[in-house]
Design a protein around this motif. Structure first.
Motif, PDB file in Angstrom:
ATOM      1  N   UNK A   3       0.819  -1.213   0.000  1.00 27.88           N
ATOM      2  CA  UNK A   3       0.000   0.000   0.000  1.00 27.88           C
ATOM      3  C   UNK A   3       0.850   1.260   0.000  1.00 27.88           C
ATOM      4  N   UNK A   4       1.908   1.273   0.799  1.00 25.23           N
ATOM      5  CA  UNK A   4       2.802   2.431   0.834  1.00 25.23           C
ATOM      6  C   UNK A   4       3.517   2.614  -0.504  1.00 25.23           C
ATOM      7  N   UNK A   5       3.946   1.507  -1.097  1.00 21.77           N
ATOM      8  CA  UNK A   5       4.606   1.587  -2.399  1.00 21.77           C
ATOM      9  C   UNK A   5       3.650   2.113  -3.464  1.00 21.77           C
ATOM     10  N   UNK A   6       2.412   1.653  -3.433  1.00 22.94           N
ATOM     11  CA  UNK A   6       1.402   2.156  -4.375  1.00 22.94           C
ATOM     12  C   UNK A   6       1.137   3.637  -4.149  1.00 22.94           C
ATOM     13  N   UNK A   7       1.090   4.067  -2.891  1.00 19.79           N
ATOM     14  CA  UNK A   7       0.884   5.484  -2.574  1.00 19.79           C
ATOM     15  C   UNK A   7       2.042   6.326  -3.102  1.00 19.79           C
ATOM     16  N   UNK A   8       3.264   5.835  -2.899  1.00 16.35           N
ATOM     17  CA  UNK A   8       4.440   6.544  -3.392  1.00 16.35           C
ATOM     18  C   UNK A   8       4.420   6.634  -4.913  1.00 16.35           C
ATOM     19  N   UNK A   9       4.096   5.548  -5.577  1.00 17.73           N
ATOM     20  CA  UNK A   9       4.019   5.542  -7.045  1.00 17.73           C
ATOM     21  C   UNK A   9       2.931   6.498  -7.528  1.00 17.73           C
ATOM     22  N   UNK A  10       1.809   6.524  -6.830  1.00 18.50           N
ATOM     23  CA  UNK A  10       0.724   7.442  -7.214  1.00 18.50           C
ATOM     24  C   UNK A  10       1.158   8.897  -7.035  1.00 18.50           C
ATOM     25  N   UNK A  11       1.870   9.180  -5.956  1.00 18.16           N
ATOM     26  CA  UNK A  11       2.348  10.545  -5.723  1.00 18.16           C
ATOM     27  C   UNK A  11       3.316  10.973  -6.823  1.00 18.16           C
ATOM     28  N   UNK A  12       4.211  10.076  -7.219  1.00 21.57           N
ATOM     29  CA  UNK A  12       5.142  10.381  -8.305  1.00 21.57           C
ATOM     30  C   UNK A  12       4.372  10.695  -9.582  1.00 21.57           C
ATOM     31  N   UNK A  13       3.368   9.907  -9.868  1.00 21.22           N
ATOM     32  CA  UNK A  13       2.587  10.126 -11.094  1.00 21.22           C
ATOM     33  C   UNK A  13       1.812  11.444 -11.037  1.00 21.22           C
ATOM     34  N   UNK A  14       1.289  11.785  -9.876  1.00 20.26           N
ATOM     35  CA  UNK A  14       0.587  13.067  -9.722  1.00 20.26           C
ATOM     36  C   UNK A  14       1.539  14.220 -10.009  1.00 20.26           C
ATOM     37  N   UNK A  15       2.717  14.177  -9.412  1.00 23.08           N
ATOM     38  CA  UNK A  15       3.690  15.252  -9.613  1.00 23.08           C
ATOM     39  C   UNK A  15       4.129  15.301 -11.070  1.00 23.08           C
ATOM     40  N   UNK A  16       4.427  14.149 -11.654  1.00 22.81           N
ATOM     41  CA  UNK A  16       4.859  14.092 -13.057  1.00 22.81           C
ATOM     42  C   UNK A  16       3.788  14.685 -13.975  1.00 22.81           C
ATOM     43  N   UNK A  17       2.549  14.288 -13.788  1.00 20.91           N
ATOM     44  CA  UNK A  17       1.451  14.782 -14.626  1.00 20.91           C
ATOM     45  C   UNK A  17       1.301  16.294 -14.508  1.00 20.91           C
ATOM     46  N   UNK A  18       1.373  16.807 -13.285  1.00 16.84           N
ATOM     47  CA  UNK A  18       1.241  18.259 -13.086  1.00 16.84           C
ATOM     48  C   UNK A  18       2.399  19.013 -13.724  1.00 16.84           C
ATOM     49  N   UNK A  19       3.614  18.484 -13.604  1.00 17.96           N
ATOM     50  CA  UNK A  19       4.764  19.143 -14.210  1.00 17.96           C
ATOM     51  C   UNK A  19       4.657  19.149 -15.730  1.00 17.96           C
ATOM     52  N   UNK A  20       4.236  18.036 -16.301  1.00 17.77           N
ATOM     53  CA  UNK A  20       4.082  17.968 -17.765  1.00 17.77           C
ATOM     54  C   UNK A  20       2.978  18.903 -18.238  1.00 17.77           C
ATOM     55  N   UNK A  21       1.883  18.967 -17.508  1.00 18.74           N
ATOM     56  CA  UNK A  21       0.786  19.867 -17.864  1.00 18.74           C
ATOM     57  C   UNK A  21       1.245  21.325 -17.781  1.00 18.74           C
ATOM     58  N   UNK A  22       1.964  21.658 -16.723  1.00 18.86           N
ATOM     59  CA  UNK A  22       2.472  23.015 -16.545  1.00 18.86           C
ATOM     60  C   UNK A  22       3.444  23.382 -17.656  1.00 18.86           C
ATOM     61  N   UNK A  23       4.324  22.457 -17.995  1.00 18.03           N
ATOM     62  CA  UNK A  23       5.301  22.682 -19.069  1.00 18.03           C
ATOM     63  C   UNK A  23       4.597  22.902 -20.406  1.00 18.03           C
ATOM     64  N   UNK A  24       3.603  22.081 -20.699  1.00 19.72           N
ATOM     65  CA  UNK A  24       2.874  22.214 -21.960  1.00 19.72           C
ATOM     66  C   UNK A  24       2.183  23.574 -22.045  1.00 19.72           C
ATOM     67  N   UNK A  25       1.607  24.025 -20.941  1.00 18.39           N
ATOM     68  CA  UNK A  25       0.938  25.328 -20.927  1.00 18.39           C
ATOM     69  C   UNK A  25       1.940  26.457 -21.132  1.00 18.39           C
ATOM     70  N   UNK A  26       3.111  26.346 -20.528  1.00 16.76           N
ATOM     71  CA  UNK A  26       4.142  27.365 -20.708  1.00 16.76           C
ATOM     72  C   UNK A  26       4.615  27.422 -22.157  1.00 16.76           C
ATOM     73  N   UNK A  27       4.831  26.255 -22.745  1.00 18.81           N
ATOM     74  CA  UNK A  27       5.282  26.205 -24.139  1.00 18.81           C
ATOM     75  C   UNK A  27       4.240  26.834 -25.048  1.00 18.81           C
ATOM     76  N   UNK A  28       2.984  26.490 -24.823  1.00 20.72           N
ATOM     77  CA  UNK A  28       1.900  27.032 -25.652  1.00 20.72           C
ATOM     78  C   UNK A  28       1.803  28.549 -25.517  1.00 20.72           C
ATOM     79  N   UNK A  29       1.866  29.052 -24.293  1.00 29.27           N
ATOM     80  CA  UNK A  29       1.705  30.498 -24.090  1.00 29.27           C
ATOM     81  C   UNK A  29       2.923  31.283 -24.546  1.00 29.27           C
ATOM     82  N   UNK A  30       4.087  30.643 -24.596  1.00 31.66           N
ATOM     83  CA  UNK A  30       5.309  31.358 -24.966  1.00 31.66           C
ATOM     84  C   UNK A  30       5.758  31.089 -26.394  1.00 31.66           C
TER      85      UNK A  30
END
Length: 157
Positions: free
Chosen positions: A123-150
């Motif tokens: 359960x802890x390993x799954x939670x850690x993996x989920x947290x990594x995926x949440x952060x990765x997804x948010x960073x990629x989304x943020x990067x894509x928005x920056x690229x589009x706006x700039x």
């Protein structure tokens, strides 16, 4: 139950990440400058860029980046290519040898920290993996928005 505050949680995440990276580097005994790995990571994640932009994104001065690029070039870890938009300028990109070195370093860090986390239950390993995926997804989304706006204003970190 304590109410979670987003800025506090994000601040804690950043702080813990830095501590984790320092611990891994200490455990491995790796003496390479973190700026080398950060520079290769930037080039892998963002693609080719000019020296000044690479310095800015990597959070070092231009003279420091010049030295880093020279050292990375001597190792065959980066390439310099003519900027198609301005033939007077050069772009720096990661060479496959540099990307392989970066992957090796990350693997070394992960292996060195595996014992620290060996007692996580499923359960802890799954939670850690989920947290990594949440952060990765948010960073990629943020990067894509920056690229589009700039797209009309120049390079983006």
């Amino acid at each position: 139950m304590t109410q979670l505050d987003l800025p506090t949680v994000i601040g804690d995440l950043i702080s813990v990440n830095h501590r984790l990276t320092r611990l891994a580097a200490t455990v491995t005994g790796n003496t390479e400058s973190p700026a080398v790995w950060r520079t290769l990571s930037v080039l892998r994640d963002l693609g080719p860029m000019r020296l000044g932009e690479l310095a800015r994104v990597s959070r070092v001065t231009q003279p420091t980046m010049t030295k880093l690029v020279h050292a990375l070039d001597e190792r065959g870890w980066i390439r310099r290519v003519v900027d198609s938009g301005d033939a007077r300028a050069m772009l720096i990109s990661a060479h496959p040898h540099g990307l392989a070195a970066l992957d090796g370093w990350r693997s070394e860090l992960a292996q060195s920290l595996a014992p620290t986390f060996a007692d996580l239950d499923d359960g802890e390993l799954e939670t850690l993996a989920a947290a990594v995926e949440i952060v990765r997804t948010r960073l990629e989304r943020s990067r894509a928005a920056l690229v589009e706006s700039a797209s009309s204003t120049g390079p983006v970190a």
